[in-house]
Enzyme design. Sequence first.
Site, PDB file in Angstrom:
ATOM      1  N   LEU A 133       5.947  28.576  24.435  1.00 39.49           N
ATOM      2  CA  LEU A 133       6.991  29.283  23.703  1.00 39.49           C
ATOM      3  C   LEU A 133       6.873  30.774  23.972  1.00 39.49           C
ATOM      4  O   LEU A 133       5.777  31.298  24.190  1.00 39.49           O
ATOM      5  CB  LEU A 133       6.851  29.038  22.189  1.00 39.49           C
ATOM      6  CG  LEU A 133       7.018  27.601  21.688  1.00 39.49           C
ATOM      7  CD1 LEU A 133       6.665  27.513  20.215  1.00 39.49           C
ATOM      8  CD2 LEU A 133       8.432  27.101  21.929  1.00 39.49           C
ATOM      9  N   ASP A 134       8.020  31.470  23.946  1.00 41.26           N
ATOM     10  CA  ASP A 134       7.995  32.924  24.020  1.00 41.26           C
ATOM     11  C   ASP A 134       7.131  33.472  22.888  1.00 41.26           C
ATOM     12  O   ASP A 134       7.000  32.846  21.826  1.00 41.26           O
ATOM     13  CB  ASP A 134       9.410  33.495  23.865  1.00 41.26           C
ATOM     14  CG  ASP A 134      10.324  33.115  25.018  1.00 41.26           C
ATOM     15  OD1 ASP A 134       9.804  32.721  26.082  1.00 41.26           O
ATOM     16  OD2 ASP A 134      11.556  33.210  24.845  1.00 41.26           O
ATOM     17  N   ARG A 135       6.604  34.665  23.096  1.00 37.93           N
ATOM     18  CA  ARG A 135       5.720  35.265  22.089  1.00 37.93           C
ATOM     19  C   ARG A 135       6.371  35.297  20.710  1.00 37.93           C
ATOM     20  O   ARG A 135       5.740  34.973  19.699  1.00 37.93           O
ATOM     21  CB  ARG A 135       5.343  36.691  22.511  1.00 37.93           C
ATOM     22  CG  ARG A 135       4.364  37.369  21.554  1.00 37.93           C
ATOM     23  CD  ARG A 135       4.213  38.840  21.884  1.00 37.93           C
ATOM     24  NE  ARG A 135       5.476  39.539  21.628  1.00 37.93           N
ATOM     25  CZ  ARG A 135       5.674  40.833  21.883  1.00 37.93           C
ATOM     26  NH1 ARG A 135       4.720  41.556  22.439  1.00 37.93           N
ATOM     27  NH2 ARG A 135       6.841  41.387  21.628  1.00 37.93           N
ATOM     28  N   THR A 137       8.806  33.491  19.523  1.00 38.69           N
ATOM     29  CA  THR A 137       9.324  32.205  19.063  1.00 38.69           C
ATOM     30  C   THR A 137       8.165  31.405  18.484  1.00 38.69           C
ATOM     31  O   THR A 137       7.148  31.225  19.146  1.00 38.69           O
ATOM     32  CB  THR A 137       9.973  31.415  20.212  1.00 38.69           C
ATOM     33  OG1 THR A 137      11.067  32.162  20.742  1.00 38.69           O
ATOM     34  CG2 THR A 137      10.468  30.064  19.727  1.00 38.69           C
ATOM     35  N   ARG A 232      18.326  31.565  24.190  1.00 36.34           N
ATOM     36  CA  ARG A 232      18.732  32.950  23.957  1.00 36.34           C
ATOM     37  C   ARG A 232      19.873  33.352  24.898  1.00 36.34           C
ATOM     38  O   ARG A 232      20.854  33.974  24.476  1.00 36.34           O
ATOM     39  CB  ARG A 232      17.523  33.864  24.128  1.00 36.34           C
ATOM     40  CG  ARG A 232      16.395  33.540  23.154  1.00 36.34           C
ATOM     41  CD  ARG A 232      15.074  34.193  23.558  1.00 36.34           C
ATOM     42  NE  ARG A 232      15.167  35.653  23.479  1.00 36.34           N
ATOM     43  CZ  ARG A 232      14.188  36.458  23.903  1.00 36.34           C
ATOM     44  NH1 ARG A 232      13.094  35.935  24.465  1.00 36.34           N
ATOM     45  NH2 ARG A 232      14.315  37.762  23.789  1.00 36.34           N
TER      46      ARG A 232
END
Length: 291
Positions: A133-135, A137, A232
């Site tokens: 996951l993105d930081r 998220t 996104r």
Amino acid sequence: MEASWQYTGDEPIKIKKFLQSLGMGHRLFNDIKKGEGEFLVDHRPVRPTTKILPNQPLTIKVKLEPADPTVAVSHDPLKIVYEDDNWLVVDKPAGMTSIPGPSVANGTVLNRVVGYLLDHQSPDQRPHLITRLDRDTGGLLLVAKHHVASSMISQQVQQHQMLKEYTAIVGGNFTADHGTIDKPIARVADQARRMVAADGQTALTEYWVEGQGEGWARVRVRLHTGRTHQIRVHFAAIGHPLIGDALYGGDTSKADHQLLHASRLAFLDPFTRRELSFTSPLPANFNDIMA
């Protein structure tokens, strides 16, 4: 380590074909074939070309992977949602990075998992993150505790058979309760951001509107492909950027990072042949916006 399965078919089957039907990748099979492990049928070592008869058990034995000396060990806490001999499901908070990189060398999910396995004297100390996951998220991540599990789940990952659902708070309102976004995504040269572009990679996102208010909507999102920043980029492309997402034009007056949460994860466990399904509650700041 070792793992066993019972063959329940009606006709004899070669070991390789049986293991492939369970999800095993070619690389692991070839490693065992070349001497990095062994195959056993009815608890007796056999050649890789052996056929298994109905109701016979197959066992594989492989050498443990050594710990990765390039990955720092962190004993910082982790929220473990599920654990067995093969898997860890971690609930990551927003703000934590998934894997080490140039800007974050320690304290990531991977560093913490290594520390967790050491603290619990796990025989396998080289975990593999199956999902990331993105930081900014938060939510559910799947970790394979050893390379056999990583190989066995690879087919589900590559064929997008793993169920991954997210909850997002986006700007604006919708007139329809359900929709899909089918727009290819490409890199933006020398930047972290992505964009919709005709020459990009195929990307398909499905969503359901679960609630709306003044200037916002809560959507449940299912990924059918796994492109970087897919959710996104896609919602920004249809005029509904995520609240807090400065990179893609979202409203940052209500949140300091994108309101995106990996809320559901489900997959077929290749060791037990049972579906495992997990959910994660929304963080408080999601509920604050909706209130």
